[in-house]
Design a protein around this motif. Structure first.
Motif: not given
Length: 474
Positions: A300-305, A420-423, A428-429, A433-436
């Motif tokens: 989530y922090r990376l999404l905001l960044h 939306i499937v994630v590792n 990063s992925a 996925a959160l953005n998608t």
């Protein structure tokens, strides 16, 4: 009340039972019944089926109830010495078997199986033997016995020795470790766990993946053989059939419960906390190491960044309810969740926007409120037997929800096509996925939600239980 009569035709055995006790200031005992899939399943067979639930006395009040000979109808509570319970439950079940099946060890340093482990293992054996004794006493000739989970892995074989006439099943609610990881256990202990479950006529799992892993361990550790279809394990002349029952959400209960007044009140509070016009990323978990809350916050922090356009437009609602706080490792993990949430709020928050709303007090109506409001549900465990949150959110969603789901959750087997499937290790992925998920068109999100809800409720708790019972009796 007297103990249940010793002529039960259906028995369930689990560490935690359907009832717990409290002692009042005047010494009066009061009981409280819980819920869950097993409670729903047993209620479906009716009061005249001759069913008994054998469980552990978990608290001093529970043990006092046993001492006084108090029991709810249809229950048998076992009181072992507190030190035996502690060593079996926290020492072996939660700190060894749970860690093995969820692949949680930091192997350069742990595990280290020493004399203290052997003392705890002896307690685990005593604990399982106490259950086997109680079940043997309670069961009518030819009765069906459904033993639950990793706490009681030795019970089927021990019960088979005492009562060979019984039909015995074992169900694993956790994942099952692959052979190479399972063999971290001492060789004799690994064999005992497998042979314990193979004492059952039927061993069942939440997904085919976990059943196949169990079968592979039986071959690798015991030299057992498999049937041609891989659905039975043969060892020392006995055959144990393997079954798969993917526990689903109780759709009728959830939809009704999610629209009661207390949930509506919490929706109003949550909307006020979030602020108008903002999207919600929701997660509801225990602060259990396998749930991967920390990496979820990092994503989530990376999404905001990486996507600054979401700042002030999205809030991560994280309900992280305390789990196993008597273990230092879990207390440290909970502290890290707090620290990271505070760090994100300090880095990105503004006067009218709190990026992370973290709640740690258990509140089921509030969880249902978050389910209804969620735009995105984040379910990213490192490893999970099933994960019912992934199934519950789409069932009660008000306007459709995008599900970001770990491929290591058992629910992936049923929900992957519309999630939306994630590792779960790839931050990063997960951020991508959160953005998608946040940008998913409304019509697509609604269509996916309907299919997710249909899949999630395909095997509700009552049917899940009855299917196992019918398969065991077949």
């Amino acid at each position: 009340m007297a103990l249940a009569s010793r002529a039960a035709h259906i028995l369930v055995a689990s560490n935690r039972g359907p009832v717990s006790y409290a002692v009042g200031d005047d010494g009066t005992l009061t009981s409280r019944r819980g819920g869950g899939g097993l409670v729903s399943g047993l209620s479906a067979i009716g009061p005249d089926a001759g069913a008994v639930w054998v469980c552990a006395a978990l608290s001093d009040a529970d043990r006092e109830a046993v001492r006084r000979g108090v029991a709810e109808p249809g229950t048998r509570m076992i009181a072992v010495e507190p030190e035996v319970f502690e060593a079996a439950y926290n020492g072996i079940a939660n700190s060894v078997l749970w860690f093995v099946h969820h692949l949680l060890y930091q192997t350069p340093l742990e595990p280290a199986f020493d004399e203290d482990f052997r003392r705890q293992w002896a307690a685990y054996e005593r604990y399982n033997a106490a259950f086997a004794d109680a079940l043997a006493e309670e069961a009518a000739p030819g009765a069906a016995v459904l033993v639950q989970d990793y706490h009681l892995a030795l019970v089927p074989a021990l019960l088979r020795e005492r009562r060979p006439d019984l039909r015995i099943g074992h169900f694993s609610h956790t994942p099952w470790a692959p052979p190479d990881y399972f063999r971290l256990l001492p060789d004799d202990v690994a064999a005992r766990v497998l042979e314990g479950i193979l004492g059952a006529d039927r061993a069942a799992f939440l997904t085919r993946r976990w059943a196949d892993a169990f079968a592979a361990c039986c071959v690798s550790v015991l030299g057992a053989s498999l049937s041609e279809d891989g659905r039975s394990v043969v060892h020392r002349g006995r055959t144990t059939r393997l079954g798969v029952h993917g526990l689903g959400a109780d759709g009728d209960f959830l939809r009704e419960r999610a629209h009661r007044e207390d949930v509506g009140e919490r929706i109003s509070v949550l909307r006020s906390e979030v602020g108008p016009g903002r999207k919600l990323i929701v997660r509801v978990d225990r602060t259990e190491l396998s749930k991967n809350i920390v990496r979820g916050l990092l994503a989530y922090r990376l999404l905001l960044h990486d996507h600054p356009g979401w700042r002030s437009r999205v809030v991560h609602v994280a309900f992280a309810y305390p789990s196993r706080q008597d273990l230092a490792l879990y207390r440290d993990y909970t502290a890290e969740v707090f620290r990271l949430a505070a760090e994100i709020n300090a880095e990105f928050g503004t006067g009218d926007w709190l990026p992370v709303i973290l709640k740690v007090d258990d509140d089921f109506p509030r969880s249902l409120a978050a389910y209804r409001l969620a735009d995105v549900a984040l379910v990213n465990p490192i490893r999970d037997g099933m994960n019912l949150v992934a199934k519950e959110v789409p069932v009660v969603s008000d306007h459709g929800v995008a599900l970001v789901l770990s491929r290591e959750a058992g629910a992936h087997a049923e929900l992957a096509d519309d999630a939306i499937v994630v590792n779960p290790y790839d931050i990063s992925a997960t951020a991508a996925a959160l953005n998608t998920a946040l940008t998913m068109p409304e019509a697509e999100r609604a269509a996916r939600t309907k299919r997710l809800a249909d899949a999630a409720t395909a095997l509700p708790p009552t049917r899940w239980f009855l299917d196992q019972l019918e398969a065991l009796r077949a």
